[in-house]
Scaffold this active site. Structure first.
Site, short mmCIF file in Angstrom:
data_model
loop_
_atom_site.label_atom_id
_atom_site.label_comp_id
_atom_site.label_asym_id
_atom_site.label_seq_id
_atom_site.Cartn_x
_atom_site.Cartn_y
_atom_site.Cartn_z
N ASN A 200 34.50 15.03 0.17
CA ASN A 200 33.19 15.67 0.28
C ASN A 200 32.34 14.94 1.32
OD1 ASN A 200 31.73 13.48 -1.00
ND2 ASN A 200 32.62 14.19 -2.92
N ASP A 266 35.62 16.03 -8.34
CA ASP A 266 35.84 16.47 -9.72
C ASP A 266 37.24 17.04 -9.93
OD1 ASP A 266 33.26 15.90 -10.68
OD2 ASP A 266 32.48 17.65 -9.63
N LYS A 276 55.45 16.45 3.72
CA LYS A 276 54.45 17.32 4.33
C LYS A 276 54.70 18.78 3.94
CE LYS A 276 52.51 18.76 8.70
NZ LYS A 276 52.86 19.15 10.04
N PHE A 309 23.48 9.64 -10.48
CA PHE A 309 22.87 10.43 -9.40
C PHE A 309 23.25 11.89 -9.59
CE2 PHE A 309 21.26 7.29 -6.34
CZ PHE A 309 21.67 6.15 -7.01
N LYS A 323 22.60 16.56 -16.96
CA LYS A 323 23.65 15.58 -16.63
C LYS A 323 23.33 14.22 -17.25
CE LYS A 323 25.33 17.57 -12.37
NZ LYS A 323 25.32 17.58 -10.92
N LYS A 327 26.17 12.69 -19.70
CA LYS A 327 26.96 11.54 -19.24
C LYS A 327 26.55 10.24 -19.92
CE LYS A 327 27.70 13.72 -14.76
NZ LYS A 327 29.08 13.53 -14.28
N1 CTP Z 1 30.46 11.40 -11.60
C1 CTP Z 1 31.40 10.78 -12.41
N2 CTP Z 1 32.66 11.29 -12.50
C2 CTP Z 1 33.01 12.40 -11.84
C3 CTP Z 1 32.05 13.06 -11.03
C4 CTP Z 1 30.77 12.55 -10.95
O1 CTP Z 1 31.08 9.77 -13.03
N3 CTP Z 1 34.25 12.87 -11.94
C5 CTP Z 1 29.10 10.81 -11.51
C6 CTP Z 1 28.53 10.71 -10.10
O2 CTP Z 1 28.85 9.46 -9.49
C7 CTP Z 1 27.04 10.84 -10.32
C8 CTP Z 1 26.96 11.74 -11.54
O3 CTP Z 1 28.23 11.67 -12.20
O4 CTP Z 1 26.42 9.61 -10.62
C9 CTP Z 1 26.67 13.19 -11.22
O5 CTP Z 1 27.59 13.66 -10.26
P1 CTP Z 1 27.56 15.17 -9.76
O6 CTP Z 1 28.63 15.40 -8.78
O7 CTP Z 1 26.14 15.53 -9.39
O8 CTP Z 1 27.85 15.94 -11.13
P2 CTP Z 1 29.14 16.49 -11.78
O9 CTP Z 1 29.27 15.90 -13.13
O10 CTP Z 1 30.31 16.35 -10.87
O11 CTP Z 1 28.74 18.02 -12.00
P3 CTP Z 1 28.76 19.30 -11.00
O12 CTP Z 1 29.78 18.98 -9.93
O13 CTP Z 1 29.15 20.41 -11.89
O14 CTP Z 1 27.35 19.42 -10.46
#
Ligand code: CTP
Length: 381
Positions: A200, A266, A276, A309, A323, A327
């Protein structure tokens, strides 16, 4: 603590040998850099005697041609006291035409500025604007006080008291000593085959700014870095979301606070091909969900403070609040994708566990890092 003291041309420059002496008494090693005009107002021999170091007045006469870079790298803080209207204008505009401004431009650590000047100059549009620029760039301002000024009036403009200056600088250098942080930064990668991956847009700039702010304030920091535009020497480097999770879980037992600025993927390809992948016949790539790292952290450790974040494209506060509780985080730093991704500045909203929120103006990531570190410090106290 090694401190560069920049002395510019304000009448209060005469106080600086006493300022150096007070810092030295508290264990600091002082390196004075004096501007051309300030030499009329302060004794160089006096500064050299109380600091025990040569005063820098001309970069070209130093034996080491890289003095400004070496000194900048070695110092824990840069303090400009007194700061005249002229030096403030130069610093705000990136001018580097003498030793002090050149060193200041090269310096990336904690920066303090204690202005002192006539009250009309202090209130002028130019100085007001330039001071705002310096604040936005992350300088800590030690504001002038009201008192009798050299121009014969009683008004604001007098250099802050020497004790205030010393206390402010030393407090910043030490307030997180003994506290242990893990900071994560940047994007993870998930491999499709040996040459293709998904990732990303995270640049890692916010995480790096937080790491630097914590270091400047004396904290012990483990910095874990994925894909970033500006790598940090000594960082623990990781590749996939699973790597990042393992690196964190191995270390949380020794940490007081986790600042999770990384942007882990994710999802990963359901199959990581060892050869490959040939394009013929590939129409889609199946994905499988990665673990949510913060949820795993909370299952393992209920005590560690967690700063998370949320980067959102819509419903910023609602999504970030959801979130925070999902979390098990203690604090959420939310920003929109448009404001914060890959840029040098950001617009952050701080969301606390009790529901309180603070919306901040646009700031550099260095200034955002100060806000975030102050919030994290409040969680630990
Ligand atoms: N995070 C995490 N584990 C993951 C993805 C994200 O611990 N697999 C953490 C990120 O480092 C950040 C927080 O969760 O501190 C929120 O990440 P974000 O990408 O905004 O949220 P997601 O939980 O991935 O939700 P979505 O993609 O559905 O917005």
């Amino acid at each position: 603590m090694r401190i560069i003291l920049g002395i510019s041309s304000s009448i209060s420059a005469y106080k600086t040998p006493d300022l150096v002496r007070r810092f030295s008494k508290r264990g600091s090693d002082m390196f004075c850099v004096v501007t051309r005009n300030a030499r009329h107002l302060v004794g160089i021999k006096a500064l050299e005697t109380v600091s025990g170091n040569r005063v820098i007045m001309n970069l070209f006469r130093q034996k080491d041609p890289l003095t400004h870079i070496n000194l900048s790298r070695a110092a824990d803080a840069l303090l400009i006291a007194p700061a005249s209207g002229n030096i403030i204008g130069k610093l705000a505009n990136g001018i580097a035409d003498d030793p002090l401004t050149t060193i200041s431009l090269a310096y990336t650590g904690q920066r303090f500025i204690a202005p002192a000047m006539n009250s009309e100059m202090w209130r002028s549009d130019a100085v007001t604007r330039n001071m705002q620029t310096l604040r936005n760039a992350g300088w800590t301002v030690i504001d002038p006080e009201a008192g009798d000024l050299a121009c014969g009036v009683h008004d604001v403009g007098r250099l802050a008291s020497l004790d205030t200056i010393v206390d402010t600088v030393l407090a910043h250098g030490e307030d997180l000593r003994g506290k242990r942080f893990i900071v994560t930064s940047g994007a993870t990668r998930e491999w499709i085959d040996p040459i293709r991956y998904i990732t990303n847009r995270s640049s890692g700039k916010m995480g790096k700014a937080i790491y630097e702010e914590l270091r400047h304030r004396g904290a012990t920091v483990t910095y874990i870095e994925g894909q970033v535009t500006h790598p940090v020497r000594g960082a623990v480097t990781v590749d996939t979301t699973e790597d990042l999770m393992n690196a964190i879980l191995e270390r949380i037992g020794n940490a007081d606070c986790l600042i999770m600025a990384a942007a882990p993927l994710d999802f990963r390809p359901a199959t990581r091909h060892t050869q490959k992948l040939k394009k013929a016949g590939v129409t889609s790539i199946a994905l499988t969900e990665n673990d949510d790292i913060l949820k795993r952290v909370r299952e393992r450790d209920t005590k560690i403070k967690v700063v998370a974040f949320a980067a959102e494209t819509e419903k910023l506060v609602d999504n970030a609040r959801a979130k925070l509780s999902a979390k098990g985080a203690n604090l959420m730093i939310a920003n929109t994708i448009a404001d914060g991704f890959g840029t040098d500045d950001n617009v952050i909203t701080v969301i606390r566990e009790n529901g309180d929120i603070t919306e901040h103006e646009r700031m550099t990531k260095t200034s955002c890092a100060k806000v975030i570190v102050n919030e994290a410090k409040a969680l630990l106290s």
